[in-house]
Scaffold this motif. Structure first.
Motif, PDB file in Angstrom:
ATOM      1  N   LEU A  44       7.389 -17.273  14.734  1.00 38.77           N
ATOM      2  CA  LEU A  44       6.959 -17.327  13.340  1.00 38.77           C
ATOM      3  C   LEU A  44       5.465 -17.590  13.329  1.00 38.77           C
ATOM      4  CD1 LEU A  44       7.531 -17.535  10.281  1.00 38.77           C
ATOM      5  CD2 LEU A  44       8.047 -19.955  10.658  1.00 38.77           C
ATOM      6  N   ASP A  45       4.693 -16.792  12.579  1.00 42.83           N
ATOM      7  CA  ASP A  45       3.238 -16.896  12.606  1.00 42.83           C
ATOM      8  C   ASP A  45       2.686 -16.770  11.185  1.00 42.83           C
ATOM      9  OD1 ASP A  45       0.552 -16.886  13.208  1.00 42.83           O
ATOM     10  OD2 ASP A  45       0.578 -14.969  14.255  1.00 42.83           O
ATOM     11  N   PHE A  46       2.099 -17.864  10.679  1.00 40.11           N
ATOM     12  CA  PHE A  46       1.476 -17.840   9.363  1.00 40.11           C
ATOM     13  C   PHE A  46       0.031 -17.364   9.440  1.00 40.11           C
ATOM     14  CE2 PHE A  46       4.970 -20.826   8.570  1.00 40.11           C
ATOM     15  CZ  PHE A  46       5.500 -20.258   7.426  1.00 40.11           C
ATOM     16  N   THR A  56       0.761 -19.499   1.481  1.00 39.03           N
ATOM     17  CA  THR A  56       0.931 -18.313   2.309  1.00 39.03           C
ATOM     18  C   THR A  56       2.421 -18.188   2.621  1.00 39.03           C
ATOM     19  OG1 THR A  56      -1.247 -18.575   3.305  1.00 39.03           O
ATOM     20  CG2 THR A  56       0.333 -17.193   4.490  1.00 39.03           C
ATOM     21  N   THR A  57       2.961 -17.017   2.352  1.00 45.94           N
ATOM     22  CA  THR A  57       4.391 -16.799   2.519  1.00 45.94           C
ATOM     23  C   THR A  57       4.657 -15.705   3.546  1.00 45.94           C
ATOM     24  OG1 THR A  57       4.746 -17.403   0.211  1.00 45.94           O
ATOM     25  CG2 THR A  57       6.522 -16.231   1.298  1.00 45.94           C
ATOM     26  N   VAL A  58       5.625 -15.965   4.419  1.00 45.37           N
ATOM     27  CA  VAL A  58       6.161 -14.938   5.316  1.00 45.37           C
ATOM     28  C   VAL A  58       7.582 -14.676   4.838  1.00 45.37           C
ATOM     29  CG1 VAL A  58       6.856 -14.394   7.676  1.00 45.37           C
ATOM     30  CG2 VAL A  58       4.733 -15.667   7.267  1.00 45.37           C
ATOM     31  N   GLN A  59       7.815 -13.470   4.326  1.00 45.04           N
ATOM     32  CA  GLN A  59       9.103 -13.106   3.748  1.00 45.04           C
ATOM     33  C   GLN A  59      10.065 -12.589   4.825  1.00 45.04           C
ATOM     34  OE1 GLN A  59      10.064 -13.405   0.574  1.00 45.04           O
ATOM     35  NE2 GLN A  59       8.090 -14.058  -0.250  1.00 45.04           N
ATOM     36  N   ASP A  62       9.115  -9.462   7.019  1.00 42.48           N
ATOM     37  CA  ASP A  62       7.689  -9.359   7.361  1.00 42.48           C
ATOM     38  C   ASP A  62       7.512  -9.334   8.873  1.00 42.48           C
ATOM     39  OD1 ASP A  62       7.017  -9.399   4.690  1.00 42.48           O
ATOM     40  OD2 ASP A  62       6.193 -11.437   4.702  1.00 42.48           O
ATOM     41  N   ASN A  64       5.530 -11.007  10.643  1.00 40.25           N
ATOM     42  CA  ASN A  64       5.212 -12.320  11.206  1.00 40.25           C
ATOM     43  C   ASN A  64       6.377 -13.300  11.183  1.00 40.25           C
ATOM     44  OD1 ASN A  64       2.603 -11.550  11.792  1.00 40.25           O
ATOM     45  ND2 ASN A  64       1.774 -12.306   9.878  1.00 40.25           N
ATOM     46  N   MET A  65       7.555 -12.884  10.761  1.00 42.50           N
ATOM     47  CA  MET A  65       8.698 -13.810  10.745  1.00 42.50           C
ATOM     48  C   MET A  65       9.151 -14.086  12.175  1.00 42.50           C
ATOM     49  SD  MET A  65      11.923 -11.529   9.532  1.00 42.50           S
ATOM     50  CE  MET A  65      12.389 -10.073  10.459  1.00 42.50           C
ATOM     51  N   PHE A 151      11.774 -17.582   8.342  1.00 43.19           N
ATOM     52  CA  PHE A 151      10.651 -17.208   7.490  1.00 43.19           C
ATOM     53  C   PHE A 151      10.413 -18.340   6.502  1.00 43.19           C
ATOM     54  CE2 PHE A 151      14.666 -15.610   6.100  1.00 43.19           C
ATOM     55  CZ  PHE A 151      14.723 -15.890   4.745  1.00 43.19           C
TER      56      PHE A 151
END
Length: 175
Positions: A44-46, A56-59, A62, A64-65, A151
């Protein structure tokens, strides 16, 4: 007397070597595979954030999840739970500022890494089958793979620069 004991020992040894052996030998080899294996496919990478950048959201779905794959025997049920702190903390112990953290988890037990077919896990825990099976599939492969997706969101406020981290624990128990 000592020579007599030597001769008796020699004849006993000779007799046991020359007598027919009635033994059976079994060559048994087993290959035991683990009942479950888990692999981190993607962290997981924000991304890199700046002070006061906001939410900042990772859906789900996405790039980056976080993605985990689990390989297990096709009839196994898994209890999955995700534990994480409410906030990310700075690696510098002198900085007390924190970043709020919210995470969710979903799974896909259809043997494909496709987040569009994922099911959300309420409260980030639940009991799921490693594979949604039909009667026709029971005669096929015995090992199946499922995917878990992590996520969520962070909210970066007025905080000092630095590296902010947290330990996130994904627990998988099987029966």
């Amino acid at each position: 007397m000592i020579n007599a004991i030597r001769y008796i020992g020699f004849f006993f040894l000779l007799g046991s070597i020359t007598s027919p052996l009635n033994a059976q030998f079994i060559n048994l080899q087993l290959k035991v595979e683990p009942e479950l294996s888990a692999t981190v496919e993607q962290n997981l990478d924000f991304g890199t954030q700046v002070t006061n950048s906001g939410r900042t959201t990772v859906q789900l779905g996405d790039v980056n999840m976080g993605v985990f794959s689990i390989r297990a025997f096709h009839t196994q049920n898994l209890y999955i739970s995700l534990q994480y702190p409410d906030q990310l903390t700075n690696e510098d112990p002198g900085i007390e500022n924190q970043i709020p953290l919210e995470l969710d988890m979903a799974y896909n037990n259809q043997d494909t890494n496709d987040a569009t077919n994922a099911n959300l896990l309420d409260a980030n825990r639940g009991l799921v089958s490693i594979h949604e099976r039909t009667q026709a599939e029971f005669d096929q492969e015995i090992w199946k793979e499922m995917y878990i997706y992590v996520f969520g969101a962070i909210d970066v406020g007025n905080i000092p620069n630095g590296v902010y981290t947290a330990d996130i624990i994904l627990t998988i128990d099987y029966d």
